[in-house]
Motif scaffolding. Structure first.
Motif, PDB file in Angstrom:
ATOM      1  N   GLY A   1      16.559  -4.273   8.239  1.00  0.00           N
ATOM      2  CA  GLY A   1      17.793  -4.299   7.573  1.00  0.00           C
ATOM      3  C   GLY A   1      17.795  -3.370   6.440  1.00  0.00           C
ATOM      4  N   ALA A   2      17.089  -2.226   6.527  1.00  0.00           N
ATOM      5  CA  ALA A   2      17.232  -1.042   5.408  1.00  0.00           C
ATOM      6  C   ALA A   2      16.421   0.065   6.152  1.00  0.00           C
ATOM      7  N   ALA A   3      17.277   1.067   5.370  1.00  0.00           N
ATOM      8  CA  ALA A   3      16.693   2.440   5.828  1.00  0.00           C
ATOM      9  C   ALA A   3      15.702   3.128   4.877  1.00  0.00           C
ATOM     10  N   TYR A   4      15.802   2.398   3.592  1.00  0.00           N
ATOM     11  CA  TYR A   4      15.130   3.096   2.572  1.00  0.00           C
ATOM     12  C   TYR A   4      14.022   2.213   2.194  1.00  0.00           C
ATOM     13  N   TYR A   5      13.195   2.530   1.821  1.00  0.00           N
ATOM     14  CA  TYR A   5      11.766   1.641   1.681  1.00  0.00           C
ATOM     15  C   TYR A   5      11.841   1.069   0.412  1.00  0.00           C
TER      16      TYR A   5
ATOM     17  N   VAL B   1       0.731  -0.946  -0.041  1.00  0.00           N
ATOM     18  CA  VAL B   1       0.119  -0.071  -0.049  1.00  0.00           C
ATOM     19  C   VAL B   1       0.598   1.223   0.065  1.00  0.00           C
ATOM     20  N   ALA B   2       1.747   1.294   1.078  1.00  0.00           N
ATOM     21  CA  ALA B   2       2.632   2.474   1.013  1.00  0.00           C
ATOM     22  C   ALA B   2       3.838   2.046   1.925  1.00  0.00           C
ATOM     23  N   ALA B   3       4.883   2.752   1.728  1.00  0.00           N
ATOM     24  CA  ALA B   3       6.228   2.733   2.514  1.00  0.00           C
ATOM     25  C   ALA B   3       6.739   4.063   2.917  1.00  0.00           C
ATOM     26  N   ILE B   4       7.823   3.989   3.829  1.00  0.00           N
ATOM     27  CA  ILE B   4       8.263   5.245   4.280  1.00  0.00           C
ATOM     28  C   ILE B   4       9.688   5.057   4.598  1.00  0.00           C
ATOM     29  N   ASN B   5      10.812   5.766   4.237  1.00  0.00           N
ATOM     30  CA  ASN B   5      12.213   5.587   4.933  1.00  0.00           C
ATOM     31  C   ASN B   5      12.544   5.915   5.942  1.00  0.00           C
ATOM     32  N   TRP B   6      13.549   5.714   6.545  1.00  0.00           N
ATOM     33  CA  TRP B   6      13.866   5.828   7.934  1.00  0.00           C
ATOM     34  C   TRP B   6      13.749   7.362   8.520  1.00  0.00           C
TER      35      TRP B   6
ATOM     36  N   GLY C   1       6.435   6.184  -0.794  1.00  0.00           N
ATOM     37  CA  GLY C   1       6.008   5.484  -2.026  1.00  0.00           C
ATOM     38  C   GLY C   1       4.819   4.909  -1.813  1.00  0.00           C
ATOM     39  N   TYR C   2       3.943   4.955  -2.938  1.00  0.00           N
ATOM     40  CA  TYR C   2       2.450   4.338  -3.009  1.00  0.00           C
ATOM     41  C   TYR C   2       2.120   3.518  -3.823  1.00  0.00           C
ATOM     42  N   ALA C   3       1.344   2.616  -3.475  1.00  0.00           N
ATOM     43  CA  ALA C   3       0.584   1.908  -4.690  1.00  0.00           C
ATOM     44  C   ALA C   3      -0.146   2.746  -5.506  1.00  0.00           C
ATOM     45  N   ASP C   4      -0.307   2.509  -6.999  1.00  0.00           N
ATOM     46  CA  ASP C   4      -1.055   3.516  -7.585  1.00  0.00           C
ATOM     47  C   ASP C   4      -2.561   3.757  -7.297  1.00  0.00           C
ATOM     48  N   SER C   5      -3.135   2.448  -6.739  1.00  0.00           N
ATOM     49  CA  SER C   5      -4.541   2.563  -6.542  1.00  0.00           C
ATOM     50  C   SER C   5      -4.792   3.386  -5.140  1.00  0.00           C
ATOM     51  N   VAL C   6      -3.856   3.723  -4.347  1.00  0.00           N
ATOM     52  CA  VAL C   6      -4.184   4.764  -3.379  1.00  0.00           C
ATOM     53  C   VAL C   6      -3.544   6.180  -3.411  1.00  0.00           C
ATOM     54  N   LYS C   7      -2.649   6.209  -4.599  1.00  0.00           N
ATOM     55  CA  LYS C   7      -1.935   7.440  -4.776  1.00  0.00           C
ATOM     56  C   LYS C   7      -2.912   8.460  -4.574  1.00  0.00           C
ATOM     57  N   GLY C   8      -2.601   9.800  -3.867  1.00  0.00           N
ATOM     58  CA  GLY C   8      -3.394  10.830  -3.936  1.00  0.00           C
ATOM     59  C   GLY C   8      -4.630  10.669  -2.859  1.00  0.00           C
ATOM     60  N   ARG C   9      -4.875   9.852  -2.415  1.00  0.00           N
ATOM     61  CA  ARG C   9      -5.810   9.595  -1.391  1.00  0.00           C
ATOM     62  C   ARG C   9      -5.131   9.224   0.052  1.00  0.00           C
TER      63      ARG C   9
END
Length: 125
Positions: free
Chosen positions: A101-105, A48-53, A59-67
């Motif tokens: 294990g990761a700082a970036y999504y 659905v969505a993710a965020i870096n550290w 980042g967003y799935a196309d289906s939810v972008k903008g909402r």
């Protein structure tokens, strides 16, 4: 014991809003990427969505972008998902996850190693 606990789900009419929270305990995820995924009945769990550290990159799935809007408060060890203009097709169990294990999504579900138990979101038409 490390736990991710989601809250804020519920029943809402189409066009309405909900705000999901994901509270982490047992360790800090302030240096980790985190994300939201959802699973509708009969379907596979999906990004659905993710965020870096730091919260500076999302980042967003196309289906939810903008909402939908993802955010985090590292001081509270908590992540959020603001969901607006909800549609019946948004109905699903929503899970939060952390990629220790990761700082970036990443959008890859198998990269996330900590998961909550999920919260149900139901959108009626």
């Amino acid at each position: 014991q490390v736990q991710l606990v989601e809250s804020g789900g519920g029943l809402v009419q189409a066009g309405g809003s909900l705000r999901l929270s994901c509270a982490a305990s047992g360790r800090t995820f302030s240096s980790s990427a985190m994300g939201w995924f959802r699973q509708a009945p009969g379907k596979e769990r999906a990004f659905v969505a993710a965020i870096n550290w730091s919260g500076s990159n999302t980042g967003y799935a196309d289906s939810v972008k903008g909402r939908f809007t993802i955010s985090r408060d590292s001081n509270k060890n908590t992540m959020y998902l603001q969901m607006n203009s909800l549609k019946p097709e948004d109905t699903a169990v929503y899970y939060c996850a952390a990629n220790s294990g990761a700082a970036y999504y990443t959008r890859a579900i198998n990269e996330y190693d900590y998961w909550g138990r999920g919260t149900q979101v139901t959108v009626s038409s």
